[in-house]
Design a protein around this motif. Structure first.
Motif, mmCIF file in Angstrom:
data_model
loop_
_atom_site.group_PDB
_atom_site.id
_atom_site.type_symbol
_atom_site.label_atom_id
_atom_site.label_comp_id
_atom_site.label_asym_id
_atom_site.label_seq_id
_atom_site.Cartn_x
_atom_site.Cartn_y
_atom_site.Cartn_z
ATOM 1 N N VAL A 122 -32.729 -19.076 8.147
ATOM 2 C CA VAL A 122 -32.555 -19.801 6.889
ATOM 3 C C VAL A 122 -33.466 -19.169 5.844
ATOM 4 N N HIS A 139 -27.245 -12.993 -0.383
ATOM 5 C CA HIS A 139 -25.983 -13.278 0.313
ATOM 6 C C HIS A 139 -25.060 -12.051 0.282
ATOM 7 N N SER A 149 -23.110 -14.552 6.615
ATOM 8 C CA SER A 149 -23.987 -15.261 5.684
ATOM 9 C C SER A 149 -23.248 -16.412 5.024
ATOM 10 N N GLU A 150 -23.956 -17.523 4.841
ATOM 11 C CA GLU A 150 -23.458 -18.688 4.109
ATOM 12 C C GLU A 150 -24.377 -18.925 2.906
ATOM 13 N N ILE A 162 -21.528 -26.372 5.079
ATOM 14 C CA ILE A 162 -21.357 -24.980 5.493
ATOM 15 C C ILE A 162 -20.935 -24.880 6.957
ATOM 16 N N PRO A 165 -23.364 -19.979 10.712
ATOM 17 C CA PRO A 165 -23.202 -18.523 10.734
ATOM 18 C C PRO A 165 -23.220 -17.984 12.161
ATOM 19 N N VAL A 171 -28.297 -18.380 6.596
ATOM 20 C CA VAL A 171 -27.940 -19.336 5.557
ATOM 21 C C VAL A 171 -28.881 -19.083 4.387
#
Length: 467
Positions: A122, A139, A149-150, A162, A165, A171
């Motif tokens: 994260v 991203h 990737s989110e 979301i 991933p 993220v």
């Protein structure tokens, strides 16, 4: 979706039924809670009820008798200038108050990490200016490097909406001070602080409260690595607080104003070149000057921060460089929308405060500047270093005349409307110049938000150019 953990069988109240509120309600119910929802706007309540959510007036007596916690949308004041009455009622009832960001951090790592060889990371980005661009750029670079990737938070999708991933993915969260100030859990793997300038001061009780809200991202959970912009004293203070000594490479210092030195880990940009230094030696360099999606020193700072994150993720400098060249920029943030007869048209409607507008002015040499709107606290004096770059200002907004009077030495035309400003700027513009929308003001005197203002600028430019 990320189901909220630890709420099974509980009744959880949700205040505010915009994007983050409805996202939180869905994730709470996916985690086995009963969500009871409220919004002062009857239309928002009706929409939520039509989607199957239980509506409860949280302002009535006894509303919190069976409630385990209250989840608050970021736009609702919880402390300054005064607490929302529903939040005050939750305090009185002893009900914990949180937001969707707090729910995310307490739930994400419990969502099946045992199936990953390399658990997703994260990455959280905060700061006054550049956080949207930095988050979007991280991203983009991850995707270009072949990583899952989110993008979520204050940009992209709701943080609880979301998808998880994949192995080795990430993220990327853009977090505003409204979000970091209230979240009861903040535990990113990597945290980025871009910069600090006055903004939202009424919401935080002054500059100290504003910085304190940003600092919580680093102080509450302790990221594995902190990437800190040190071009302001607050960033210098934060980097010093987090570091155990000069060689502590858990803190990566970033600058777009000067060369950084010392035995630690630094990434800085000077004269258009990004440099990475570790243990007193340069290990990489990238020429940023030809990257149209990242014009100006402020975007070079964003590039340095994003580069540092990718290096933390183990991505090679050459791969990062390729990704930087393919980055197209975000709408309304130094967005190149046209180039005709040697004149560039740049939409920076997101430059809603003086500091961000100054950075836009310093990014170009000769500017036809469209500015004005709902002026923020503090006046326009800080724009002075950028005014020599302005060939002429075209001032919009209901208070255009008073705005123009605060631009000493700048020829200014009172246009009031965007259409008049664009028409006049195009008529005056010469090859090599930039027609730049960088308002240095909020949009609410004429538009619902900065996006609508930017869209109007784009539409006016295209109409005038016959596109």
């Amino acid at each position: 979706m990320i189901p909220v953990q630890g709420v099974e069988g509980q009744t959880v109240a949700v205040l505010g039924l915009g994007r983050s509120g409805l996202s939180a309600a869905r994730a709470l119910q996916a985690g086995g809670a009963t969500a009871v929802c409220w919004d002062d706007n009857p239309a928002a309540r009706a929409s939520a009820e039509a989607q199957g959510y239980a509506i409860r007036d949280l302002s009535r007596a006894g509303a919190f008798d069976d409630v385990a916690s209250l989840i608050v949308s970021p736009g609702i004041p919880h402390l300054y200038p005064e607490p929302n009455p529903v939040i005050a009622a939750a305090w009185e009832a002893g009900v914990p108050v949180d937001n969707d960001i707090g729910l995310f951090f307490r739930s994400f790592a419990a969502a099946g990490f045992d199936r990953f060889d390399s658990p997703p990371r994260v990455i959280a980005v905060t700061g006054s200016n550049g956080k949207s661009t930095t988050a979007a750029l991280i991203h983009h670079l991850l995707q270009e490097a072949g990583r899952d990737s989110e993008l979520a938070g204050n940009i992209g999708r709701g943080v609880l909406d979301i998808d998880m991933p994949g192995d080795g993915g990430a993220v990327v969260l853009e977090l505003s001070s409204y979000q970091t100030d209230l979240a009861r859990a903040l535990t990113p793997d990597f945290a980025v602080f871009t910069n600090l300038s006055p903004d939202h001061l009424d919401r935080h009780g002054g500059m100290g409260g504003y910085f304190a809200a940003k600092r919580r991202l680093f102080a509450e959970g302790g990221p594995d690595r902190a990437i800190v912009g040190v071009d302001e004293i607050e960033g210098q203070y934060l980097a010093n607080q987090l570091s155990e000594g000069p060689g502590d490479d858990r803190v990566i210092r970033v600058s777009a104003a000067r060369k950084l030195s010392g035995p630690g880990w630094q990434v800085f940009a000077r004269k258009g070149f990004l440099a990475e230094w570790r243990k007193g030696r340069q290990v990489a360099s990238i020429d940023l000057r030809g990257i149209k999606g990242l014009p100006g020193a402020h975007n070079h700072q964003n590039a340095c921060a994003a580069y540092a994150v990718l290096r933390c993720m183990g991505v090679a400098p050459k791969v990062i460089e390729q990704g930087l060249h393919s980055y197209g920029g975000l709408p309304h943030r130094s967005q190149l929308i046209a180039e005709v007869n040697g004149v560039q048209f740049v939409n920076d409607s997101k430059a809603t405060n003086v500091d961000s507008a100054l950075k836009a002015l310093l990014a170009f040499d000769r500017i036809r500047w469209i500015c004005g709107g709902l002026e923020k606290e503090g006046g326009l004096a800080a724009l002075a270093p950028g005014l020599p770059h302005v060939a002429k200002a075209y001032v919009i907004g209901r208070e255009a005349a008073s705005f123009a009077m605060q631009l000493p030495g700048v020829e200014a035309e009172i246009c009031t409307t965007m259409a008049r400003a664009v028409k006049a700027a195009i008529a005056d513009a010469q090859p090599g110049e930039v027609v730049l929308l960088a308002p240095a003001a909020a949009s609410f005197d004429q538009y619902d938000n900065f996006e609508k203002r930017g869209e109007d600028f784009i539409a006016c430019v295209r109409a005038e150019l016959g596109q």
